[in-house]
Motif scaffolding. Structure first.
Motif, PDB file in Angstrom:
ATOM      1  N   SER A  81       0.847  -1.303  -0.133  1.00 21.93           N
ATOM      2  CA  SER A  81      -0.074   0.088  -0.027  1.00 21.93           C
ATOM      3  C   SER A  81       1.082   1.183  -0.068  1.00 21.93           C
ATOM      4  N   ILE A 101      -1.746  -1.565  -3.781  1.00 17.62           N
ATOM      5  CA  ILE A 101      -3.042  -1.391  -3.600  1.00 17.62           C
ATOM      6  C   ILE A 101      -3.396   0.074  -4.101  1.00 17.62           C
ATOM      7  N   SER A 102      -4.535   0.210  -5.013  1.00 22.65           N
ATOM      8  CA  SER A 102      -4.663   1.303  -5.701  1.00 22.65           C
ATOM      9  C   SER A 102      -6.295   1.611  -5.754  1.00 22.65           C
ATOM     10  N   ARG A 149      -1.915  -4.071 -10.186  1.00 19.88           N
ATOM     11  CA  ARG A 149      -2.770  -3.059  -9.252  1.00 19.88           C
ATOM     12  C   ARG A 149      -3.928  -3.932  -8.759  1.00 19.88           C
ATOM     13  N   TYR A 202      -8.831  -1.385  -4.281  1.00 21.78           N
ATOM     14  CA  TYR A 202      -9.440  -1.024  -2.943  1.00 21.78           C
ATOM     15  C   TYR A 202     -10.526   0.057  -3.139  1.00 21.78           C
ATOM     16  N   LEU A 237     -11.189  -6.519  -1.227  1.00 26.25           N
ATOM     17  CA  LEU A 237      -9.737  -6.604  -1.160  1.00 26.25           C
ATOM     18  C   LEU A 237      -9.218  -8.145  -0.766  1.00 26.25           C
ATOM     19  N   HIS A 294       2.963  -1.939   4.521  1.00 22.60           N
ATOM     20  CA  HIS A 294       1.682  -0.803   4.427  1.00 22.60           C
ATOM     21  C   HIS A 294       2.612   0.393   4.738  1.00 22.60           C
ATOM     22  N   ALA A 345       1.227   3.362   2.912  1.00 29.11           N
ATOM     23  CA  ALA A 345       0.043   4.559   2.579  1.00 29.11           C
ATOM     24  C   ALA A 345      -0.196   5.249   3.815  1.00 29.11           C
ATOM     25  N   SER A 358      -7.924   6.727   6.348  1.00 30.01           N
ATOM     26  CA  SER A 358      -6.563   6.359   5.773  1.00 30.01           C
ATOM     27  C   SER A 358      -5.659   5.758   6.587  1.00 30.01           C
ATOM     28  N   PHE A 375      -8.438   1.626   6.694  1.00 25.97           N
ATOM     29  CA  PHE A 375      -7.699   1.147   5.902  1.00 25.97           C
ATOM     30  C   PHE A 375      -6.766   0.101   6.098  1.00 25.97           C
ATOM     31  N   PHE A 377      -6.737  -3.677   5.565  1.00 28.38           N
ATOM     32  CA  PHE A 377      -5.445  -4.387   4.574  1.00 28.38           C
ATOM     33  C   PHE A 377      -5.151  -5.583   5.463  1.00 28.38           C
TER      34      PHE A 377
END
Length: 294
Positions: A6, A30-31, A43, A46, A53, A67, A69, A87, A91, A95
């Protein structure tokens, strides 16, 4: 190995993705949009929930996950709260649960040193830092309760080529190269810059070295550079590396609320890893438009 990331298109993530693919690993990012580019990573879509996912990760079958992101905004107004929690907490929970469903073996979470604005005491500098700590704590549950190896790496101040100008160091370099005056605080803070390529190597160490994985209840480590500096000295160091005169530096900005004044890593350094890029070497390479990668 198959590795899902991510934040794979972000500053550290893009360099990590390139390094892993160059080493022969298969990478998916992850996109918000699915598909695959001709030469880039796969890709995985998500859409704000974990079931889809998990389905797509199960189909792709990654071995490891990273991770990276994050929403890094420092505000905590009512307009910021939902985005930061979505976020930085919701998320990553989607994930990690998807990774458990897909039987991922290792999950590396990237966090921040700014959860400790005072030494030896949990004291998040910002609401952003508090959300990152929340995820560290939640991941500790999965580390203890699920058949998933989890570790968190708390990065210090990352720098390197091509970084956004809103960060201190890129703004300073731009000021020195242009000769324009710049403003900063009094600069009494201790700072320990981490080159982006050393950050990438730390993630690779966490992924592939057994030294980062133990029976510890937390498995949280810090990742930082090789030299602690005083911020007010940094403009002179960079100007010297550039071979240029130091422009006027006006120490008129106030310190931020809960400013971190002392370098005091809250956790042990990541086992099996150490920084290889000295700050002056990294800055000189940026100024010369070079890469420190072999």
């Amino acid at each position: 190995m198959r590795i899902v990331i991510s934040g794979g298109t972000g500053y550290v993530g893009a360099r990590l993705t390139s390094a892993l693919m160059a080493a022969g690993h298969e990478v998916a990012v992850i996109s918000r949009s699915s598909g695959v580019t001709e030469a880039g990573p796969a890709r995985i879509l998500y859409e704000g929930e974990s079931q889809g996912l998990a389905r797509d990760l199960l189909a792709w079958r990654p071995d490891y996950a990273v991770h990276l992101a994050a929403d890094v905004r420092k505000g905590h107004s009512p307009a910021d709260v939902d985005a930061l929690v979505a976020s930085n907490v919701t998320f990553p929970m989607h994930f990690v649960n998807a990774c458990i469903e897909a039987k991922v073996k290792r999950f590396v979470n990237i966090s921040t040193f700014s959860t400790f604005s005072r030494p030896d005491e949990y004291s998040p500098q910002t609401f952003y830092a508090a959300t990152k700590r929340a995820t560290e704590d939640l991941l500790t549950f999965f580390h203890q309760a699920e058949l998933l190896e989890v570790c968190s790496l708390c990065f210090y101040d990352v720098y390197g080529p091509g970084q956004a100008h809103q960060r201190f160091l890129p703004a300073l370099i731009r000021s020195i190269q242009s000769g324009e005056a710049m403003t900063m605080s009094k600069g009494e803070q201790e700072i320990c810059f981490l080159h982006v390529d050393d950050a990438v190597e730390a993630v690779r160490t966490a992924l592939f070295s057994d030294s980062a994985w133990s029976d510890s209840d937390s498995n949280i480590f810090t990742v930082y550079g090789d030299e602690v500096l005083i911020l007010r000295d940094v403009p002179g160091i960079v100007a010297q590396a550039a071979g240029l005169a130091l422009p006027e530096v006006m120490p008129t900005l106030p310190y931020r609320p809960r400013e971190i004044m002392r370098f005091a890593p809250p956790y042990d350094r990541l086992p099996g890893w150490k920084p290889n890029i000295h700050f002056r070497t990294g800055v000189a390479a940026i100024l010369q438009g070079q890469s420190t990668l072999a």
